[in-house]
Enzyme design. Structure first.
Site, PDB file in Angstrom:
ATOM      1  N   GLY A   1       4.156   1.698  -0.783  1.00 43.77           N
ATOM      2  CA  GLY A   1       4.996   1.810  -1.980  1.00 43.77           C
ATOM      3  C   GLY A   1       4.172   2.178  -3.207  1.00 43.77           C
TER       4      GLY A   1
ATOM      5  N   ARG B   1       0.014  14.836  10.405  1.00 44.74           N
ATOM      6  CA  ARG B   1      -1.093  14.424  11.294  1.00 44.74           C
ATOM      7  C   ARG B   1      -1.402  15.534  12.298  1.00 44.74           C
ATOM      8  NH1 ARG B   1       1.216   8.312  11.573  1.00 44.74           N
ATOM      9  NH2 ARG B   1      -0.051   7.542   9.843  1.00 44.74           N
TER      10      ARG B   1
ATOM     11  N   ARG C   1       5.733  -0.386  16.680  1.00 48.75           N
ATOM     12  CA  ARG C   1       6.593  -0.422  15.487  1.00 48.75           C
ATOM     13  C   ARG C   1       7.861  -1.221  15.781  1.00 48.75           C
ATOM     14  NH1 ARG C   1       4.818   5.009  15.793  1.00 48.75           N
ATOM     15  NH2 ARG C   1       3.439   5.626  14.082  1.00 48.75           N
TER      16      ARG C   1
ATOM     17  N   SER D   1      10.352   1.968   5.956  1.00 51.76           N
ATOM     18  CA  SER D   1      10.033   0.761   6.731  1.00 51.76           C
ATOM     19  C   SER D   1      10.172   1.023   8.233  1.00 51.76           C
ATOM     20  CB  SER D   1      10.990  -0.375   6.333  1.00 51.76           C
ATOM     21  OG  SER D   1      11.109  -0.445   4.933  1.00 51.76           O
TER      22      SER D   1
ATOM     23  N   ASN E   1       0.813  -1.226   0.000  1.00 56.87           N
ATOM     24  CA  ASN E   1       0.000   0.000   0.000  1.00 56.87           C
ATOM     25  C   ASN E   1       0.845   1.275   0.000  1.00 56.87           C
ATOM     26  OD1 ASN E   1      -2.445  -1.372   0.019  1.00 56.87           O
ATOM     27  ND2 ASN E   1      -2.450  -1.564   2.245  1.00 56.87           N
TER      28      ASN E   1
ATOM     29  N   ASP F   1       4.307  12.653  10.579  1.00 57.67           N
ATOM     30  CA  ASP F   1       3.852  12.990  11.934  1.00 57.67           C
ATOM     31  C   ASP F   1       3.405  14.442  12.004  1.00 57.67           C
ATOM     32  OD1 ASP F   1       4.413  10.415  12.847  1.00 57.67           O
ATOM     33  OD2 ASP F   1       6.494  10.905  13.264  1.00 57.67           O
TER      34      ASP F   1
ATOM     35  N   HIS G   1      10.247   8.228  15.466  1.00 52.00           N
ATOM     36  CA  HIS G   1       8.896   7.973  14.955  1.00 52.00           C
ATOM     37  C   HIS G   1       8.239   6.942  15.863  1.00 52.00           C
ATOM     38  CE1 HIS G   1       5.618   7.590  12.206  1.00 52.00           C
ATOM     39  NE2 HIS G   1       5.934   6.374  11.793  1.00 52.00           N
TER      40      HIS G   1
HETATM   41  C1  LMR Z   1       2.533   5.263  10.481  1.00 46.14           C
HETATM   42  O1  LMR Z   1       2.849   6.061  11.364  1.00 46.14           O
HETATM   43  O2  LMR Z   1       1.455   5.305   9.885  1.00 46.14           O
HETATM   44  C2  LMR Z   1       3.502   4.178  10.093  1.00 46.14           C
HETATM   45  O3  LMR Z   1       4.667   4.289  10.843  1.00 46.14           O
HETATM   46  C3  LMR Z   1       2.914   2.818  10.224  1.00 46.14           C
HETATM   47  C4  LMR Z   1       2.567   2.436  11.649  1.00 46.14           C
HETATM   48  O4  LMR Z   1       2.790   1.264  11.998  1.00 46.14           O
HETATM   49  O5  LMR Z   1       2.028   3.232  12.399  1.00 46.14           O
END
Ligand code: LMR
Length: 312
Positions: free
Chosen positions: A12, A151, A88, A119, A10, A148, A175
């Site tokens: 990529g 969002r 993660r 990844s 999804n 981030d 992250h």
């Molecule tokens: C995200 O923040 O959407 C990606 O790092 C995937 C995840 O597992 O949250």
């Protein structure tokens, strides 16, 4: 310009699609290990070209890296996404081996490429790709800060009922749950966000941002792709068009913010040479403490990678 996207899942496929329809590269090669999968996705994107009016040539290959030769930029999205209940970091044992072997193949055919890692666990997979590629740190980076920050900006736009276009923000650190949104550096059309929103509401948005990926995993049973794929494409665009954009990007820190050797998201200038400058903000004590806590969390997972067998 030639861009390779490794992993036709999804994230990529979304990245390849944005690169194509926004004509960010002339040529996009999609690679996957699943027979026919990348070929199919690339063909679908190519068949959309007469509808959406673009001429970026998209092709797909099954694990044949010779077709990626001389790529200017390579985006690595390979590896498993997390499932509900997972962090993660839980993905490290599976994804470390995948990212290492993908990076080896990428470098074999595109030794001059700039690598963008998507990844997870993001900061540590950037470390893995950097170690394997042996490229300068300015050419191996991780995509998470744009996602981030997006969002955070989207949540603020919703709360304030304003356009997301007018929200500018910086977010630093790893992250993960320890990421560091910085209200002091957040503005709405130039107005400090703290003048427009109550402290408790802002804090709730910061918490929601920290769990932004997890919120989507819970809703969908797998991780997000539209925003992550688009964020990676935005980094590619800054590089191939030499835009000198200022974004939070994961890079190995070498003394900046008093941190040495840890891979963390910090504001940088992104252009044709990759990361052209790391911007050092004058963080206050509280912000610095949060960044150090985030560094500690990433460092712990880097240690896990260091102690893993090389061919794991
Ligand atoms: C995200 O923040 O959407 C990606 O790092 C995937 C995840 O597992 O949250």
């Amino acid at each position: 310009m030639k861009v390779t996207v490794v992993g036709a899942g999804n994230v990529g496929a979304t990245c390849a699609d944005v690169l194509a329809y926004r004509e960010i590269a002339n040529e996009v090669v999609l690679v996957d290990i699943k027979e026919g999968f990348a070929e199919g996705k690339a063909l679908d994107i190519w068949q959309k070209a007469p509808i959406n009016l673009y001429d970026t040539r998209t092709t797909g290959v099954t694990n044949d890296y010779s077709k990626t030769a001389n790529s200017d930029v390579v985006v690595i999205t390979s590896g498993l996404p997390r499932k509900p209940g997972m962090t993660r970091d839980d993905l490290i044992s599976t994804n470390a081996g995948i990212v290492r072997s993908v990076t080896e193949n990428v470098i074999k055919y595109s030794p001059e490429a700039i690598i963008i890692v998507v990844s997870n666990p993001l900061d540590v997979m950037t470390y893995a790709a950097h170690l394997t590629s042996k490229l300068p740190r300015t050419k191996v980076m991780g995509m998470a800060g744009i996602l981030d920050t997006a969002r955070y900006r989207a949540f603020l736009a919703e709360e304030l009922n304003v356009s997301p276009k007018d929200i500018q923000a910086v977010l630093m650190g790893g992250h993960g749950d320890t990421m560091v949104p910085l209200p002091r550096y957040t503005t709405v059309g130039g107005i400090p966000v703290t003048e427009l929103i109550a402290e408790d509401k802002l804090n709730a948005i910061i918490e929601r941002t920290k769990n932004g990926g997890g919120e989507l995993v819970k809703l969908m049973g797998t991780s997000a792709w539209y925003a992550p794929g688009s964020a990676a494409a935005q980094m590619v665009e800054a590089i191939v068009r030499d835009q000198k954009r200022v974004f939070p990007v994961c890079i190995k820190l070498e003394g900046e913010y008093g941190i040495n050797g840890t891979y963390l998201g910090v504001p940088v200038v992104l252009g044709k040479n990759g990361i052209e400058k790391v911007i050092e903000l004058q963080l206050n004590d509280e912000e610095m403490e949060l960044l150090k806590a985030s560094e500690k969390a990433v460092r712990e997972v880097m240690d896990v990678l260091d102690n893993m067998p090389v061919n794991a």
